[in-house]
Design a protein around this motif. Structure first.
Motif, PDB file in Angstrom:
ATOM      1  N   PHE A   2      40.081  29.776  35.929  1.00  7.79           N
ATOM      2  CA  PHE A   2      39.533  30.844  35.355  1.00  7.79           C
ATOM      3  C   PHE A   2      41.372  31.109  34.877  1.00  7.79           C
ATOM      4  CE2 PHE A   2      37.789  29.583  39.513  1.00  7.79           C
ATOM      5  CZ  PHE A   2      35.957  29.168  39.198  1.00  7.79           C
ATOM      6  N   GLU A   3      40.576  32.335  33.418  1.00 11.16           N
ATOM      7  CA  GLU A   3      41.526  33.655  33.069  1.00 11.16           C
ATOM      8  C   GLU A   3      42.145  34.614  34.127  1.00 11.16           C
ATOM      9  OE1 GLU A   3      43.747  32.503  30.515  1.00 11.16           O
ATOM     10  OE2 GLU A   3      42.744  31.163  30.846  1.00 11.16           O
ATOM     11  N   THR A   4      40.712  34.920  34.587  1.00  8.78           N
ATOM     12  CA  THR A   4      40.909  35.874  35.456  1.00  8.78           C
ATOM     13  C   THR A   4      40.156  36.523  36.652  1.00  8.78           C
ATOM     14  OG1 THR A   4      41.283  37.900  33.737  1.00  8.78           O
ATOM     15  CG2 THR A   4      40.344  38.710  35.552  1.00  8.78           C
ATOM     16  N   VAL A   5      40.341  36.512  38.244  1.00  9.05           N
ATOM     17  CA  VAL A   5      39.687  36.473  39.006  1.00  9.05           C
ATOM     18  C   VAL A   5      39.621  38.329  40.067  1.00  9.05           C
ATOM     19  CG1 VAL A   5      39.028  35.926  41.632  1.00  9.05           C
ATOM     20  CG2 VAL A   5      40.179  33.729  39.898  1.00  9.05           C
ATOM     21  N   LEU A   6      38.182  38.535  39.904  1.00  7.91           N
ATOM     22  CA  LEU A   6      38.602  39.942  40.574  1.00  7.91           C
ATOM     23  C   LEU A   6      38.411  39.191  42.178  1.00  7.91           C
ATOM     24  CD1 LEU A   6      36.124  42.960  39.714  1.00  7.91           C
ATOM     25  CD2 LEU A   6      35.828  42.107  42.071  1.00  7.91           C
ATOM     26  N   VAL A   7      39.687  40.377  43.033  1.00  7.07           N
ATOM     27  CA  VAL A   7      39.457  39.904  44.507  1.00  7.07           C
ATOM     28  C   VAL A   7      38.654  41.604  44.913  1.00  7.07           C
ATOM     29  CG1 VAL A   7      40.657  40.199  46.639  1.00  7.07           C
ATOM     30  CG2 VAL A   7      41.532  38.741  44.131  1.00  7.07           C
ATOM     31  N   ALA A   8      37.132  40.620  45.463  1.00  2.00           N
ATOM     32  CA  ALA A   8      36.148  41.904  45.913  1.00  2.00           C
ATOM     33  C   ALA A   8      36.852  42.706  47.621  1.00  2.00           C
ATOM     34  CB  ALA A   8      34.556  41.677  46.053  1.00  2.00           C
ATOM     35  N   ASN A   9      37.754  42.583  47.703  1.00  2.00           N
ATOM     36  CA  ASN A   9      38.238  43.032  48.929  1.00  2.00           C
ATOM     37  C   ASN A   9      39.329  44.017  48.884  1.00  2.00           C
ATOM     38  OD1 ASN A   9      38.658  42.527  52.254  1.00  2.00           O
ATOM     39  ND2 ASN A   9      36.909  41.320  51.979  1.00  2.00           N
ATOM     40  N   ARG A  10      40.119  44.043  50.660  1.00  2.00           N
ATOM     41  CA  ARG A  10      41.231  45.168  50.313  1.00  2.00           C
ATOM     42  C   ARG A  10      42.228  44.729  51.339  1.00  2.00           C
ATOM     43  NH1 ARG A  10      41.640  47.908  54.901  1.00  2.00           N
ATOM     44  NH2 ARG A  10      42.305  49.892  53.824  1.00  2.00           N
ATOM     45  N   GLY A  11      43.408  45.096  52.039  1.00  2.00           N
ATOM     46  CA  GLY A  11      44.101  44.419  52.667  1.00  2.00           C
ATOM     47  C   GLY A  11      44.733  43.601  52.841  1.00  2.00           C
TER      48      GLY A  11
END
Length: 692
Positions: A2-11
């Motif tokens: 992948f070129e871009t990954v969204l991280v659906a979390n925090r901390g």
């Protein structure tokens, strides 16, 4: 890739995933709520998108907003971390429908293994042993109670839809089943949106051992050895290690194969964990508990003993690659132990804490790794999970790993937020832990002995000495008016004591008296001591100083807000205490007890009204914070004379919730007496002086 990954979390998990993305050359996208606008994971990502207000339901749990953020930033894949939507089949399916790759198993596997009832039936059919318990889903309260009595007490109530210990209740008394089932349903509904429960036989003194599995999309499945997770409190893991000292090679291979079969039974893909309960006296008798269809909090210990980056392999598998190794290629080398640093106060029954991180020092060094989402200035509230960071130590053997972790925890500084670091350090030095003689009840049995009974005398001495020093007059050109000096000098007599009234949260207020001696020293009169003690505080350097009290020297970190932290990881919030205001407040209450919030949070249940007569031990209110419920009960029989909250009220720690007049003095409280205690003086204000 992948070129871009969204991280659906925090901390800390978002920071951890971003670190691997950067090492692989993949662009990272962070998401954040209003509460996290300046959070560390936001600053470390390549780009970040606001997804809503602070409430998780309107931000981190909003599938629509997460997908919109992915579309806006051109992300091709989504990494869910753990918690929030990580094990939500609907989210995985929505990602797929939106043309995004969900970095985890397919929605079918998540749905199957996320339902503990169906999961047990599925793996049992594949030949994996399971814990005896109820069968079928959608059981009523009565059916659950009947199943529990049929199994035989004690039993464990578990939410079918969730994990992490949320909503789990150990019930030893059949008479308490109805109350505990209701409480478990409330917690399950709040945590997972589903209050379906199951009941299982409780195995006394069990060990919790889990197997890490990794599967690609081409039929390849391997296990990466086990993790010992038996050190738990309230069914929440607090210390994990790899490998387990309990298993021999034969048992390890058999459990590993059972985990592989469990993964195959649901067509698993990606990184996952199969959890087993193991009788400590018979490791060969192990039972499947559940499968976590995500990355685990404790994955770093597996990474350290295998040399594999599990996040990297999650990405590679999600991108369609095959596993680059077979089972015989997996080697476990050395030993690793992890400690979870949580915002909680062991001295107050491990209630959640909060505040602003005023000063932060996280350990590094030989064999030490810290995964953290903290930075100085981070606001720790009650909206999200209380885990702040993880400290992990690795060594060639278990003794070395334990020693390094204890030393690392001693150097951990999180000023402004109370944590469990000191408690964990003492736990790791417990003889049973050192010997590897573990079970899931050990922490609960030994907790009282691992929490200091009171505040060390050096803490009060240090606070009083520094407050006393702050009273010195600031003269011009090096000259100060001697009549402004707070040294207690008086003509023709013994120097007078200066009283410093101090209070540590969760403890009774104390008075420490300080005076100078003719030889230039300092004496203190501390509570519990009949004679003066010799004391001195070293100069403050980078907010660190030492306090010597009768030959005992202790190192502290401190800030002007009154936060103190010793080298063993324990923190104290020392404040000025106004004894006059406290006395007036007690008088105003006319002998009644003020029931206060034990932690910052939200009132979820109110069971009484003003004028109600209650009995000792009766549940009156429920306060929830960081996914944890705390029941406020009546300390004695009496009448509710004040009720200051309603369901949904947000409360601060120590805020008055209700007032209960004892039965023998249950009278209506005068209107003018219903005023809260005046706020305490700001830390660092001039202490009250006694007159000579």
């Amino acid at each position: 890739m992948f070129e871009t990954v969204l991280v659906a979390n925090r901390g800390e998990i978002a920071v951890r995933v971003i670190r691997t993305l950067r090492s692989m050359g993949v662009r990272s996208v962070a998401v954040y709520s209003d509460a996290d606008a300046d959070a560390r994971h936001v600053r470390e990502a390549d780009t970040a998108v606001r997804i809503g207000p602070a409430a998780a339901s309107e931000s981190y749990l909003s599938v629509e907003r997460l997908l919109a953020a992915a579309a806006r930033t051109g992300a091709q894949a989504v990494h869910p971390g753990y918690g929030f939507l990580a094990e939500n089949a609907g989210f995985a399916r929505a990602c797929e429908e939106a043309g995004l790759v969900f970095i985890g198993p397919g929605a079918g596997a998540i749905s199957l293994m996320g339902d503990k009832i169906r999961a047990k039936e599925t793996v049992k059919a594949a030949g994996v042993p399971v814990v005896p318990g109820s069968s079928g889903s959608g059981l009523t309260d009565g059916q659950l109670a009947d199943a529990a009595r049929g199994i035989g007490m004690p039993v464990l109530l578990k939410p079918s839809a969730g994990g992490g210990g949320k909503g789990m209740r150990l019930v030893r008394d059949a008479e308490r089943l109805a109350e505990e089932i209701a409480a478990a349903r409330r917690e399950a509904r709040a945590s997972f949106g589903d209050d379906t429960l199951l009941v299982e036989r409780w195995i006394d003194r069990p060990r919790h051992i889990e197997i890490q599995v990794l599967a690609d999309g081409h039929g390849g499945v391997v296990h990466l050895g086990e993790r010992e997770c038996s050190l738990q409190r309230r069914h929440q893991k607090i210390i994990e290690e790899a490998p387990s000292v309990l298993l021999d090679e034969g048992t390890r291979a058999a459990m590993g194969e059972a985990a592989v079969q469990a993964a195959r039974s649901c067509g698993y893909r990606g990184a996952g964990t199969v959890e087993f309960i193991v009788p400590g006296d018979d490791p060969s008798s192990y039972y499947f508990m559940e499968m976590n269809t995500r990355l685990q909090v404790e994955h770093p210990v597996t990474e350290l003993v295998t040399g594999l980056d599990l996040v990297e392999w999650q990405l590679r598998v999600a991108a369609g690659e095959r596993l680059g190794f077979a089972q015989e290629d997996v080697r476990l080398t050395g030993h690793a132990v992890e400690a979870r640093i949580c915002a909680e106060d062991p001295a107050r029954g491990f209630l959640p804490s909060g505040g602003t991180v005023l000063r932060l020092r996280e350990p590094r060094g030989e064999g030490v790794r810290t995964d953290s989402g903290l930075s100085e200035g981070t606001e720790v509230g009650s909206l999200y999970d209380p885990m702040l960071s993880k400290v992990i130590a690795y060594g060639p053997d278990r003794a070395t790993a334990l020693r390094r972790l204890r030393a690392a925890l001693a150097e951990t500084v999180t000023l402004g937020v109370q944590t469990n670091a000191g408690f964990l350090r003492r736990l790791l030095a417990h003889p049973a832990v050192v010997a590897g003689d573990l079970d899931t009840g050990l922490v609960e049995r030994e907790a009282d002995g691992l929490v200091p009974d009171g505040v060390p005398a050096e803490v009060y001495a240090a606070a009083a000495l520094l407050r006393h020093a702050s009273l010195a007059p600031a003269g011009a050109s090096g000259w100060a008016d001697p009549f402004d000096a707070a040294d207690g000098w008086r003509l023709g007599g013994v120097r007078a004591w200066t009283a410093h009234h101090l209070r540590v949260a969760g403890h009774d207020p104390v008075t420490v008296r300080v005076r100078s001696t003719p030889d230039g020293g300092t004496e203190l009169l501390l509570p519990g001591h009949d004679t003066p003690l010799r004391g001195s505080a070293g100069p403050v350097d980078e907010h660190r100083f030492t306090c010597a009290l009768n030959g005992v020297t202790r190192t502290f970190a401190a800030l002007p807000d009154g936060t103190w932290l010793g080298r063993d990881g324990d923190a104290w919030h020392v404040r000025d205490h106004d004894p006059v205001a406290a006395s007036l407040n007690r008088a105003a209450r006319s002998g009644a007890d003020s029931l206060t919030a034990p932690m910052p949070g939200t009132v979820t249940v109110v069971k009484v009204a003003v004028g109600d007569e209650v009995v000792a031990g009766q549940s009156l209110l429920v306060v929830e914070a960081m996914k944890m419920e705390h029941v406020i009960s009546a300390p004695h029989a009496g009448t509710v004379t004040e009720l200051d909250v309603a369901p949904g009220t947000t409360v601060a720690m120590d805020q008055v919730l209700a007032v209960l007049a004892p039965a023998e003095t249950a009278v209506e409280t005068p209107a003018e007496a219903a005023v809260e205690t005046p706020a305490e003086s700001p830390a660092g204000s001039p202490a009250e002086k006694e007159t000579a």
